[in-house]
Design a protein around this motif. Structure first.
Motif, PDB file in Angstrom:
ATOM      1  N   GLY A   1      53.262  41.498  16.871  1.00 26.20           N
ATOM      2  CA  GLY A   1      53.608  40.793  18.102  1.00 26.20           C
ATOM      3  C   GLY A   1      53.191  41.520  19.361  1.00 26.20           C
ATOM      4  N   PHE A   2      52.160  42.371  19.267  1.00 27.61           N
ATOM      5  CA  PHE A   2      51.645  43.030  20.465  1.00 27.61           C
ATOM      6  C   PHE A   2      50.175  42.690  20.682  1.00 27.61           C
ATOM      7  CE2 PHE A   2      55.147  45.842  19.155  1.00 27.61           C
ATOM      8  CZ  PHE A   2      55.930  45.717  20.284  1.00 27.61           C
ATOM      9  N   GLY A   3      49.791  41.509  20.220  1.00 28.49           N
ATOM     10  CA  GLY A   3      48.434  41.060  20.497  1.00 28.49           C
ATOM     11  C   GLY A   3      47.396  41.576  19.518  1.00 28.49           C
ATOM     12  N   GLY A   4      47.802  42.330  18.500  1.00 30.90           N
ATOM     13  CA  GLY A   4      46.868  42.781  17.465  1.00 30.90           C
ATOM     14  C   GLY A   4      45.677  43.527  18.034  1.00 30.90           C
ATOM     15  N   ASN A   5      44.536  43.228  17.413  1.00 28.71           N
ATOM     16  CA  ASN A   5      43.284  43.875  17.750  1.00 28.71           C
ATOM     17  C   ASN A   5      42.942  43.836  19.241  1.00 28.71           C
ATOM     18  OD1 ASN A   5      41.041  45.179  17.107  1.00 28.71           O
ATOM     19  ND2 ASN A   5      40.034  43.491  16.036  1.00 28.71           N
ATOM     20  N   ASN A   6      43.178  42.673  19.864  1.00 23.94           N
ATOM     21  CA  ASN A   6      42.757  42.498  21.251  1.00 23.94           C
ATOM     22  C   ASN A   6      43.719  43.123  22.241  1.00 23.94           C
ATOM     23  OD1 ASN A   6      40.577  40.957  20.393  1.00 23.94           O
ATOM     24  ND2 ASN A   6      41.916  39.167  20.194  1.00 23.94           N
ATOM     25  N   GLY A   7      44.929  43.393  21.807  1.00 23.35           N
ATOM     26  CA  GLY A   7      45.896  43.983  22.708  1.00 23.35           C
ATOM     27  C   GLY A   7      46.336  43.002  23.766  1.00 23.35           C
ATOM     28  N   LEU A   8      46.764  43.553  24.892  1.00 23.82           N
ATOM     29  CA  LEU A   8      47.246  42.720  25.995  1.00 23.82           C
ATOM     30  C   LEU A   8      46.249  42.818  27.141  1.00 23.82           C
ATOM     31  CD1 LEU A   8      50.918  44.055  25.899  1.00 23.82           C
ATOM     32  CD2 LEU A   8      49.958  42.139  24.628  1.00 23.82           C
ATOM     33  N   THR A   9      45.882  41.666  27.695  1.00 24.34           N
ATOM     34  CA  THR A   9      44.923  41.692  28.797  1.00 24.34           C
ATOM     35  C   THR A   9      45.025  40.415  29.615  1.00 24.34           C
ATOM     36  OG1 THR A   9      42.618  42.068  29.367  1.00 24.34           O
ATOM     37  CG2 THR A   9      43.037  40.741  27.408  1.00 24.34           C
ATOM     38  N   ASP A  10      44.072  40.183  30.495  1.00 29.42           N
ATOM     39  CA  ASP A  10      44.077  39.026  31.401  1.00 29.42           C
ATOM     40  C   ASP A  10      45.249  39.045  32.364  1.00 29.42           C
ATOM     41  OD1 ASP A  10      41.801  37.977  30.366  1.00 29.42           O
ATOM     42  OD2 ASP A  10      42.832  36.727  28.886  1.00 29.42           O
ATOM     43  N   PHE A  11      45.640  40.234  32.800  1.00 28.58           N
ATOM     44  CA  PHE A  11      46.785  40.318  33.699  1.00 28.58           C
ATOM     45  C   PHE A  11      46.461  39.690  35.050  1.00 28.58           C
ATOM     46  CE2 PHE A  11      46.969  44.479  31.266  1.00 28.58           C
ATOM     47  CZ  PHE A  11      47.721  43.931  30.239  1.00 28.58           C
ATOM     48  N   LYS A  12      47.487  39.130  35.668  1.00 23.58           N
ATOM     49  CA  LYS A  12      47.260  38.486  36.984  1.00 23.58           C
ATOM     50  C   LYS A  12      47.856  39.303  38.117  1.00 23.58           C
ATOM     51  CE  LYS A  12      45.630  34.685  34.973  1.00 23.58           C
ATOM     52  NZ  LYS A  12      44.297  34.834  34.447  1.00 23.58           N
ATOM     53  N   ASP A  13      49.172  39.498  38.071  1.00 21.92           N
ATOM     54  CA  ASP A  13      49.736  40.242  39.185  1.00 21.92           C
ATOM     55  C   ASP A  13      50.922  41.098  38.768  1.00 21.92           C
ATOM     56  OD1 ASP A  13      50.814  37.073  40.561  1.00 21.92           O
ATOM     57  OD2 ASP A  13      51.605  38.215  38.857  1.00 21.92           O
ATOM     58  N   LEU A  14      51.267  42.015  39.683  1.00 21.08           N
ATOM     59  CA  LEU A  14      52.294  43.024  39.448  1.00 21.08           C
ATOM     60  C   LEU A  14      53.264  42.953  40.607  1.00 21.08           C
ATOM     61  CD1 LEU A  14      53.218  45.764  38.035  1.00 21.08           C
ATOM     62  CD2 LEU A  14      51.653  46.886  39.590  1.00 21.08           C
ATOM     63  N   LEU A  15      54.519  42.651  40.332  1.00 21.31           N
ATOM     64  CA  LEU A  15      55.533  42.514  41.383  1.00 21.31           C
ATOM     65  C   LEU A  15      55.086  41.522  42.451  1.00 21.31           C
ATOM     66  CD1 LEU A  15      56.563  46.248  41.866  1.00 21.31           C
ATOM     67  CD2 LEU A  15      58.018  44.419  40.977  1.00 21.31           C
ATOM     68  N   GLY A  16      54.326  40.529  42.049  1.00 28.02           N
ATOM     69  CA  GLY A  16      53.872  39.527  43.002  1.00 28.02           C
ATOM     70  C   GLY A  16      52.574  39.865  43.711  1.00 28.02           C
ATOM     71  N   PHE A  17      52.061  41.083  43.533  1.00 29.52           N
ATOM     72  CA  PHE A  17      50.797  41.443  44.184  1.00 29.52           C
ATOM     73  C   PHE A  17      49.628  41.153  43.241  1.00 29.52           C
ATOM     74  CE2 PHE A  17      53.951  44.354  46.018  1.00 29.52           C
ATOM     75  CZ  PHE A  17      53.822  43.994  47.359  1.00 29.52           C
ATOM     76  N   ASP A  18      48.607  40.538  43.775  1.00 25.64           N
ATOM     77  CA  ASP A  18      47.432  40.212  42.976  1.00 25.64           C
ATOM     78  C   ASP A  18      46.728  41.498  42.539  1.00 25.64           C
ATOM     79  OD1 ASP A  18      45.221  39.254  41.802  1.00 25.64           O
ATOM     80  OD2 ASP A  18      44.316  38.436  43.642  1.00 25.64           O
ATOM     81  N   LEU A  19      46.532  41.644  41.226  1.00 25.54           N
ATOM     82  CA  LEU A  19      45.951  42.889  40.720  1.00 25.54           C
ATOM     83  C   LEU A  19      44.502  43.074  41.151  1.00 25.54           C
ATOM     84  CD1 LEU A  19      47.358  43.294  37.108  1.00 25.54           C
ATOM     85  CD2 LEU A  19      47.646  44.822  39.041  1.00 25.54           C
ATOM     86  N   GLN A  20      43.837  41.982  41.511  1.00 30.60           N
ATOM     87  CA  GLN A  20      42.429  42.108  41.870  1.00 30.60           C
ATOM     88  C   GLN A  20      42.236  42.520  43.332  1.00 30.60           C
ATOM     89  OE1 GLN A  20      40.479  42.059  39.387  1.00 30.60           O
ATOM     90  NE2 GLN A  20      42.140  41.336  38.075  1.00 30.60           N
ATOM     91  N   SER A  21      43.298  42.414  44.118  1.00 30.08           N
ATOM     92  CA  SER A  21      43.094  42.663  45.547  1.00 30.08           C
ATOM     93  C   SER A  21      42.957  44.155  45.848  1.00 30.08           C
ATOM     94  CB  SER A  21      44.274  42.089  46.340  1.00 30.08           C
ATOM     95  OG  SER A  21      45.359  42.985  46.265  1.00 30.08           O
ATOM     96  N   ASP A  22      42.214  44.453  46.906  1.00 28.86           N
ATOM     97  CA  ASP A  22      41.988  45.848  47.308  1.00 28.86           C
ATOM     98  C   ASP A  22      43.287  46.566  47.602  1.00 28.86           C
ATOM     99  OD1 ASP A  22      39.420  45.243  47.000  1.00 28.86           O
ATOM    100  OD2 ASP A  22      38.836  45.482  49.105  1.00 28.86           O
ATOM    101  N   ALA A  23      44.193  45.853  48.283  1.00 31.04           N
ATOM    102  CA  ALA A  23      45.439  46.504  48.700  1.00 31.04           C
ATOM    103  C   ALA A  23      46.250  46.928  47.481  1.00 31.04           C
ATOM    104  CB  ALA A  23      46.248  45.554  49.576  1.00 31.04           C
TER     105      ALA A  23
END
Lengths: 365, 546, 278
Positions: free
Chosen positions: A185-207
């Motif tokens: 139940g931890f995503g097997g081979n591929n693991g965990l990915t495709d994250f979007k945001d952390l505490l409401g902050f967009d992970l892709q943003s520079d800030a």
């Protein structure tokens, strides 16, 4: 004049002072150069570089954790990658839950891989990970508890030296095999990915990237100072005594296994925190992080930097990883030759590491 | 793919079936007397016409002809390999080959070149014909002069028993000369008798089936129990089922044990070199796995050098791998480990570096991919103990090989001068040196010996697993576990530990799955070391202290 | 009934889990004037009987020398007292109340038994001062150790011991850099820092010069009275210069006991030391 021995007072050595000063300077400069300097200027630091630096800093924290147990306590752990990965998975699970219904399958309750496996409900151990405080607690508890239980068993029955190294390696190997299984139940081979945001902050943003970088720097500074506090305390001197003459330490009345257990657990927690900061910056965690090779690589960072100095571990982690990034880009085949060569040459020719060179200069000056 | 999946040929048109059966009976019962080789060619012609009607006649004629080519032809027809070449209408057997389909002349067995799928027209069968062909092949099998062919023929029939086949079996039973074939035939007939309306016949059949190990027998008895009205027959049937199940469990256990021992042999082979370098010398050699890898690659290279003689190449690889891995081992000892005696953790790191270099060297010089290592003929195949238990030859060879290597090593350490010196140095280095043992030379030789054994283990591994740059990594952790579990410095411990870990693994596998079984074994060892930090067979006394 | 009792005994919670065994009192009770009782102790290594039904009593404040040929079991006896080796049979009591066989090494150290090893083992990477600090009697659990700060009294105590062992000038030197004799003294200093009731001293003068030997003798004599001291030594001159009472061990049990003169004239001792054959 011989240096006056200081007992039980916290102090920084020269290397530590220089390291903290450099770290503070970098932490102040990098955000400015990234956010305030225009992108076409030669002084501009790209967000890619910021993230890379942030990743190095989490590695450095991991190296400090390993140096604490290896350099000062003589425990050659081949299992610290496992603690790092566990912290990473705890963070990854939080990030997975933050995706919500923005996944490929749009299921608000289940992460994509569970939908893919035709699971109908969230496994019990995933509950609570939608709350940041819970995930943060797990970042500390998961590696901490594992280290505590494992250490309690191992140190109590006086498993030492290479035996301990080998069973820590078996531990991380067993965990790797387990996490590769889809049923875990931890995503097997591929693991965990495709994250979007952390505490409401967009992970892709520079800030956010800058924020994570600064958080990594602070965690490294905090971890370093905590380790430094331990090694300059009487407990630190007991640790070195255990490293050099374990049974003698026992005969003057110290509970060697307790000392080992607590320091080992603390080190595992630091490794877990490093893993938790690493995952949002690289955007993925998979079972490969448990691989025994990773654990051993950490040791070479510490060995190159210089054992039992703490700042040497930071230096080694950053140098080796920079070398890795550079070489795998320029000539990928050569990297393993270089890494293998480093293992051999450093142990044969530079047992004190780079910090040893530095210290020798300091004493002759 | 148009694979027909209906095997039950008895259902459509029972009357038609009877007819074919009768036809076949005649064809098979008196093969020598009535066989007319002249029927073969016209039969083939009829098959070539490729209509269901002509096929029916053609198959009948071919089967009845007694021609030795008939069996191959019908087998190809059954496997839907028989085609007509569109260009000239020739009958061909088409099998997938390197370039499209390879064509074979069914009458001469000669190659007829290659063709594309589009060039051919497949000769298809309907259910009825399929039944006919199967029965015809069965008949031919039973009439075959080779007892092994007859046996496999009967076994195949037993799996899918139909009335025609039973009739055939009854007819041939008395003529059958071979005991083991007779046994299976009797079982098949008894199995058919279970369906008899006569209770005493069912009872008699049950008695004859008691203790039979064939899987189909168990299914038959189970079916009988499900619908049996007679209490006496039912009781007997239950007893027979219990007997059969007991035998099955027994053979199942034997098979698990065999699998376990063969896995254990691999572990012992992998660990035994380590037991010397780690156990006797106290040196952690993380490059041990890569020395095994070198052994496996030596086999590969020798096979490349003599592609016609892969069996010989394999045999030559044993000494060659010993020398190659041993030489590399001596190099490692002289170049690296020598400077690190008494610092086991540093040795661990340095030899790990060596292992990375060796891996990358193989990737660069040979290939980053796995390389194929061929199994010689005598390694493949299996020994069929009975229908429940068959032991594959490669596993048997591995077990034997492991024991030979172990015995050889044991003799070297017990009986030779080198062995004496090795044991002396391992017990008390300073004293051995004072007695005139050149400890540096002994160290190098011991390390070379351990490494050479690793190379030999690599030869064995090349026969059962993929040979690639990661081969060593797969086995290194397992080997350490074996040595630690067995107790350092104890060859017997390594043997016992390796074998028991292999067996435990295989016992756990059916209900835990391969990966989980491995995890459980690792956890077990981790817990075991807590209880007995020095392994199963620890060294005792003053020397072991400190 | 008997099986039931056995079962009940086996199910007793405090017997199943050793950590549930009630902690015994760790206060030393020397009301009978005897500090150490070893009774009927035997140990076997691989069929070799290192200790054979050994009985030994040490009085409070006594200075006892133990001599004996190689393999007589002197070091093994010390291993048993300090918890490093567990005997196969026998009892070992420290004072009236403390059962040594149920304590771990650090617990034994903390109830007041200190040991100096045959081979001097000081913490070579630490300064002399740090060696003494680590050995000092204090709360040695993890958390108090992490937070420990030296009090003025403790500093004074360290300085005092430094003076006793004559290493004031070396206080900031790495212990690894000391001479062999200095290391021996530092070890004795570390013993003193533990402030034990019973000191076990294994071959204190091995490899010492004559002057160093004299100073060591003086040191040990000054300790007796306040502490009980057990010295294992080969050097007969040294033993004669310090001993009140001498015990001769042979093949794992006591061969003779008494003053130096008594022991020297004991025919069995002469046999063992001079007679050659066993």
């Amino acid at each position: 004049m011989p240096p006056v021995t200081r007992l039980g007072t916290f102090h920084l050595d020269r290397g530590g002072q220089i390291f903290l000063a450099l770290l503070a300077l970098t932490t102040l400069l990098v955000p400015v150069l990234n956010l305030a300097v225009p992108a076409d200027s030669s002084l501009h630091v790209s967000t890619f570089t910021v993230t890379l630096l942030g990743k190095y800093l989490t590695y450095a924290l991991l190296a400090v954790a390993v140096d604490l147990v290896w350099g000062y306590l003589g425990i050659l752990s081949l299992g610290h990658a496992a603690f790092f990965a566990l912290g990473g998975y705890a963070m990854g699970m939080y990030l997975m839950r933050q995706i919500g219904d923005r996944g490929v399958y749009g299921n608000p309750e289940l992460p994509d891989f569970m939908v893919f496996l035709n699971w109908s409900e969230l496994p019990w151990f995933w509950h609570g990970f939608d709350m940041f405080w819970f995930a943060a607690l797990m970042v500390v508890l998961a590696p901490g508890l594992l280290a505590f239980v494992f250490g309690w068993l191992a140190f109590r029955s006086r498993v030492t030296g290479v035996y301990l190294s080998i069973i820590t390696q078996a531990l991380t190997y067993a965990l790797m095999l387990a996490f590769f299984r889809n049923e875990m139940g931890f995503g097997g081979n591929n693991g965990l990915t495709d994250f979007k945001d952390l505490l409401g902050f967009d992970l892709q943003s520079d800030a956010t990237r800058i924020g994570l970088f600064v958080a990594s720097a602070l965690a490294l500074a905090g971890g370093y100072l905590a380790c430094r506090a331990i090694v300059t305390s009487k407990l630190g001197r007991v640790a070195v005594a255990i490293r050099d003459a374990e049974s003698r330490t026992r005969f003057i009345g110290y509970r060697v296994e307790h000392v080992k257990l607590w320091i080992f657990t603390f080190s595992a927690v630091l490794a877990g925190i490093a893993g938790a900061l690493y995952v949002p910056q690289v955007g993925i965690i998979n079972p490969g992080e448990f691989s025994p090779l990773n654990s051993i690589e950490i040791l070479i960072w510490v060995a190159i930097g210089g054992r039992a100095t703490l700042y040497g571990a930071v230096l080694g982690a950053i140098l080796v990883n920079y070398g890795k990034t550079y070489l795998t880009g320029v000539m990928p085949d050569a990297w393993l030759f270089v890494l293998g060569g480093l293992f051999v040459l450093v142990t044969l020719l530079l047992p004190q590491g780079l910090a040893g060179l530095f210290r020798r200069k300091e004493t002759t000056a | 793919m148009p694979t027909p999946c209906v095997h039950d040929a008895t259902r459509p048109g029972a009357l038609g079936q009877r007819l074919i059966a009768a036809l076949l009976l005649i064809a098979v019962l008196i093969p020598a007397a009535a066989a007319d080789p002249a029927d073969f060619e016209p039969g083939v012609e009829l098959i070539r016409e490729n209509s269901f009607k002509s096929l029916e006649q053609g198959v009948g004629l071919v089967a009845a002809s007694g021609d030795p080519r008939a069996r191959a032809l019908l087998t190809a027809l059954q496997a839907t390999e028989l085609h007509l070449r569109k260009s000239d209408g020739a009958l061909v057997i088409a099998r997938p080959g390197a370039a499209g389909l390879d064509l074979i002349d069914p009458l001469t067995g000669d190659s007829m070149g290659t063709a594309d799928k589009g060039d051919l027209k497949r000769i298809g069968l309907n259910n009825r014909l399929r039944g006919q062909v199967r029965a015809a092949i069965a008949g031919l099998n039973l009439a075959h002069p080779d007892a092994a062919v007859r046996l496999s023929g009967v076994n195949a029939m037993l799996d899918k028993l139909d009335p025609d086949g039973v009739a055939l079996l009854r007819a041939r039973l008395d003529a059958e000369g071979d005991d083991s074939v007779r046994e299976v035939m009797t079982a098949a007939i008894a199995l058919a008798d279970l369906a008899s309306p006569d209770a005493s016949r069912r009872l008699e059949a049950l008695e004859r089936l008691d203790g039979s190990t064939h899987p189909a027998v168990r299914g038959g008895v189970q079916r009988l129990i499900a619908g049996e009205p007679d209490p006496e027959v039912l009781a007997t049937a239950n007893r027979v089922l219990r007997d059969i199940d007991f035998k099955r469990d027994l053979y199942g256990l034997a098979e698990t044990l065999f699998f376990g021992l063969s896995l254990g042999s691999v572990l012992v082979l992998a660990a035994i070199g380590l037991a010397i370098t780690f156990g006797v010398m106290g040196v952690i050699n993380m490059a041990h796995g890569e020395l095994m890898m070198l052994g496996a690659y030596t086999t590969y290279i020798l096979q490349q050098l003599m592609p016609e003689q892969i069996g010989l190449a394999l045999l030559l690889a044993i000494p060659a791998a010993f020398l190659v891995a041993g030489a590399v081992g001596v190099l490692i000892e002289r170049g690296v480990i020598r400077f690190l005696y008494g610092r086991p953790l540093e040795t661990l790191l340095a030899t790990f570096g060596v292992s990375l270099i060796l891996q990358q060297l193989v990737r660069t010089l040979i290939s980053p991919q796995n390389v194929p290592v061929a199994n010689p003929d005598w390694m493949s195949g299996s020994w069929q103990v009975n229908s429940l238990l068959s032991l594959t030859m490669n596993r048997m060879y591995i077990i034997a090989f492991c024991l030979i290597v172990f015995a050889a090593l044991f003799l070297v350490l017990r009986r030779t001068n080198l062995g004496l010196q090795v044991r002396a140095v391992s017990q008390n280095r300073a004293m051995a040196r004072a007695m005139g043992v050149r400890s540096a030379r002994v160290d190098a030789l011991t390390f070379g010996l351990g490494s050479g054994i690793a190379g030999v283990a690599g030869v064995a591994l090349s026969q059962i697993t993929n040979v690639g740059p990661n081969l060593g990594q797969t086995y290194i952790i397992d080997s350490f576990m074996v040595v630690v579990f067995g107790g350092v410095g104890n060859l017997w411990g390594t043997l016992v530990a390796g074998m028991s870990l292999g067996v435990i693994n295989k016992i756990l596998e059916p209900w835990a799955g391969a990966v989980l079984a491995k995890i459980l074994v690792l956890v077990f060892i981790i817990l075991f070391i807590q209880k007995r930090p020095r392994g199963l067979f620890p060294q005792k006394g003053r020397a072991a202290e400190g | 009934m008997k099986t039931l009792d056995n079962l009940r005994a086996a199910m007793r919670r405090d017997q199943v889990w050793d950590f549930m065994v009630p902690r015994q009192a760790l206060e030393l009770d020397m009301s009978h004037g005897t500090i150490l009782y070893l009774e009927d102790i035997s140990v076997t290594f691989d069929g070799f009987r290192a200790i054979n039904h050994l009985n030994l009593y040490i009085d409070a404040g006594e200075l006892r020398c133990i001599i004996g040929p190689n393999g007589a079991g002197k070091t093994t006896m010390m291993d048993i007292i300090t918890g490093k080796t567990r005997p196969d049979t026998g009892t070992a009591w420290f004072g009236q109340t403390i059962d040594l066989l149920r304590l771990s090494e650090p617990e034994i150290a903390s109830v007041g038994i200190g040991r100096k090893f045959q081979k001097p083992t000081v913490f070579e990477q630490h300064a002399v001062l740090e060696n003494l600090e680590l050995a000092m009697a204090a709360d040695k659990r993890v958390w108090p150790t992490l937070l420990a700060r030296l009090t003025p009294e403790q500093r004074e105590r360290i300085d005092e011991v430094l003076e006793t062992i004559g290493l004031q000038d070396q206080r900031d030197q790495r212990a690894g850099a000391l001479s062999h004799g200095q290391k021996q003294w530092l070890e004795i200093g570390m013993l003193l820092m533990q402030n034990p009731y019973l000191l076990l001293v294994d071959e204190p003068v091995a490899g010492m010069t004559h002057q160093e030997m004299d100073r060591t003798a003086e040191l040990l004599r000054s300790l007796a009275g306040k502490h009980s001291v057990v010295v294992v030594e080969h050097d007969m001159d040294f033993v004669r210069s310090i001993a009140d009472k001498v015990t001769v061990l042979h093949q794992g049990s006591v061969l003779a006991e008494g003053s130096m003169d008594e022991v020297r004239n004991d025919p069995r001792v002469i046999e063992v030391y001079l007679g050659g054959g066993p």
